[in-house]
Write a protein that holds these residues in place. Sequence first.
Motif, PDB file in Angstrom:
ATOM      1  N   GLY A 168       0.766  -1.239   0.000  1.00 58.18           N
ATOM      2  CA  GLY A 168       0.000   0.000   0.000  1.00 58.18           C
ATOM      3  C   GLY A 168       0.793   1.283   0.000  1.00 58.18           C
ATOM      4  N   ARG A 169       2.078   1.225  -0.305  1.00 64.34           N
ATOM      5  CA  ARG A 169       2.918   2.432  -0.291  1.00 64.34           C
ATOM      6  C   ARG A 169       3.389   2.709  -1.709  1.00 64.34           C
ATOM      7  N   GLY A 170       2.454   3.025  -2.597  1.00 56.48           N
ATOM      8  CA  GLY A 170       2.780   3.235  -3.999  1.00 56.48           C
ATOM      9  C   GLY A 170       3.551   4.513  -4.243  1.00 56.48           C
ATOM     10  N   ASP A 171       4.316   4.522  -5.324  1.00 52.59           N
ATOM     11  CA  ASP A 171       5.111   5.689  -5.717  1.00 52.59           C
ATOM     12  C   ASP A 171       4.209   6.665  -6.463  1.00 52.59           C
ATOM     13  N   LEU A 172       4.166   7.922  -6.023  1.00 53.88           N
ATOM     14  CA  LEU A 172       3.345   8.943  -6.661  1.00 53.88           C
ATOM     15  C   LEU A 172       4.103   9.723  -7.729  1.00 53.88           C
ATOM     16  N   GLY A 173       5.327   9.298  -8.019  1.00 55.22           N
ATOM     17  CA  GLY A 173       6.108   9.946  -9.071  1.00 55.22           C
ATOM     18  C   GLY A 173       6.385  11.404  -8.762  1.00 55.22           C
ATOM     19  N   ALA A 174       6.022  12.272  -9.707  1.00 54.39           N
ATOM     20  CA  ALA A 174       6.273  13.709  -9.551  1.00 54.39           C
ATOM     21  C   ALA A 174       5.484  14.316  -8.400  1.00 54.39           C
ATOM     22  N   LEU A 175       4.474  13.599  -7.923  1.00 55.29           N
ATOM     23  CA  LEU A 175       3.629  14.120  -6.841  1.00 55.29           C
ATOM     24  C   LEU A 175       4.091  13.670  -5.459  1.00 55.29           C
ATOM     25  N   ASN A 176       5.241  12.991  -5.368  1.00 53.83           N
ATOM     26  CA  ASN A 176       5.716  12.492  -4.071  1.00 53.83           C
ATOM     27  C   ASN A 176       5.860  13.607  -3.040  1.00 53.83           C
ATOM     28  N   LYS A 177       6.357  14.771  -3.489  1.00 53.82           N
ATOM     29  CA  LYS A 177       6.571  15.874  -2.552  1.00 53.82           C
ATOM     30  C   LYS A 177       5.252  16.456  -2.046  1.00 53.82           C
ATOM     31  N   ALA A 178       4.174  16.190  -2.794  1.00 49.27           N
ATOM     32  CA  ALA A 178       2.862  16.698  -2.396  1.00 49.27           C
ATOM     33  C   ALA A 178       2.031  15.618  -1.712  1.00 49.27           C
ATOM     34  N   ALA A 179       2.684  14.529  -1.294  1.00 50.12           N
ATOM     35  CA  ALA A 179       1.957  13.380  -0.740  1.00 50.12           C
ATOM     36  C   ALA A 179       1.134  13.758   0.489  1.00 50.12           C
ATOM     37  N   THR A 180       1.695  14.595   1.387  1.00 45.59           N
ATOM     38  CA  THR A 180       0.953  14.941   2.598  1.00 45.59           C
ATOM     39  C   THR A 180      -0.262  15.801   2.275  1.00 45.59           C
ATOM     40  N   VAL A 181      -0.130  16.679   1.275  1.00 43.12           N
ATOM     41  CA  VAL A 181      -1.268  17.505   0.867  1.00 43.12           C
ATOM     42  C   VAL A 181      -2.343  16.630   0.221  1.00 43.12           C
ATOM     43  N   LEU A 182      -1.926  15.729  -0.661  1.00 49.12           N
ATOM     44  CA  LEU A 182      -2.882  14.827  -1.310  1.00 49.12           C
ATOM     45  C   LEU A 182      -3.590  13.966  -0.278  1.00 49.12           C
ATOM     46  N   ASN A 183      -2.845  13.528   0.738  1.00 47.27           N
ATOM     47  CA  ASN A 183      -3.425  12.665   1.758  1.00 47.27           C
ATOM     48  C   ASN A 183      -4.502  13.383   2.566  1.00 47.27           C
ATOM     49  N   ALA A 184      -4.393  14.699   2.638  1.00 46.21           N
ATOM     50  CA  ALA A 184      -5.387  15.470   3.382  1.00 46.21           C
ATOM     51  C   ALA A 184      -6.688  15.618   2.603  1.00 46.21           C
ATOM     52  N   THR A 185      -6.624  15.418   1.275  1.00 46.90           N
ATOM     53  CA  THR A 185      -7.816  15.590   0.452  1.00 46.90           C
ATOM     54  C   THR A 185      -8.347  14.274  -0.115  1.00 46.90           C
ATOM     55  N   LEU A 186      -7.447  13.292  -0.317  1.00 49.48           N
ATOM     56  CA  LEU A 186      -7.851  11.953  -0.755  1.00 49.48           C
ATOM     57  C   LEU A 186      -7.674  10.991   0.411  1.00 49.48           C
TER      58      LEU A 186
END
Length: 289
Positions: free
Chosen positions: A196-214
């Motif tokens: 369950g720890r997939g690579d988000l590619g170019a969005l890795n640095k935004a992972a915490t922000v994405l996690n707050a919305t998804l």
Amino acid sequence: MLGGEGGRVPTEGEMKLLSEVFPPELIQAIGAKRTLFQKLFQVGQEALSIPKSLMATGDLSAAFRQGIALIGRQKQFVPAFRDMFKYAFSEKAYQGLIENIQARPTYQLMRQHKVALTDLGSRLSGREEQFMSTLPEKIPLLGGLVKGSNRAYTGFLNKLRADTFDDILKNAKQSGVEWSPKLLDDAAKFVNSATGRGDLGALNKAATVLNATLFSPRLIASRLNILNPVYYAKLDPFVRKEALRSVLTSAGIITGVATMAKLGGLEVGTDPRSADFLKVKHGNTRWDI
């Protein structure tokens, strides 16, 4: 922090390295030196993640959520599942696991090739997606339950990842296969995706922000990898064999459970276009296996 320029707050990556050597109190003290904007930004992210952390508290769901793709690797899955309950009730047991992993001969390889060994610290990017907020841990009475659930979740996944990575390397060595950089990279990538720890590619640095919305962006990415034939085609040949064996065995176990449920008189969704696909139904109750 102590260099020529002096007084600089370490970067996120540097904080992770410091946390492996120094106690959490020092890491928190260093974090307190961030700018007001950085602090407010993190509080906002954590606040958005509170509902998710509370939903994941007490259910011990890591094994059959993030870890389900490796249920076919019984020698790694079963011990991790068994010890998960120890981590839930004992901080000492959890710390013992972390020390055990860090003492392994392969630990530097895990770090170098980015096996996702997560932690319980204040760095949101280093925590599991379900517990990307430290705020619920500060709630009187409930906070202890949240911390225990976080230890169980994180401990199970760290042990499963480390044990599976080690097993793949052991199997490669026994087969006379060299530990090339690609094999090590791909072994780490597969272990991460399968848990369950997939690579988000170019969005890795935004992972915490994405996690707050998804709900779980890395989990979504990992499942897309697991279901994508191109992902396997790009893996090192030995890792590809290990990955396919793991995933097909797990798929067989899931299919077997669904078949037994069907033979037992329960309804099982067989239409892949339906939201009830592979769900076991009894009246208005559904079990998503």
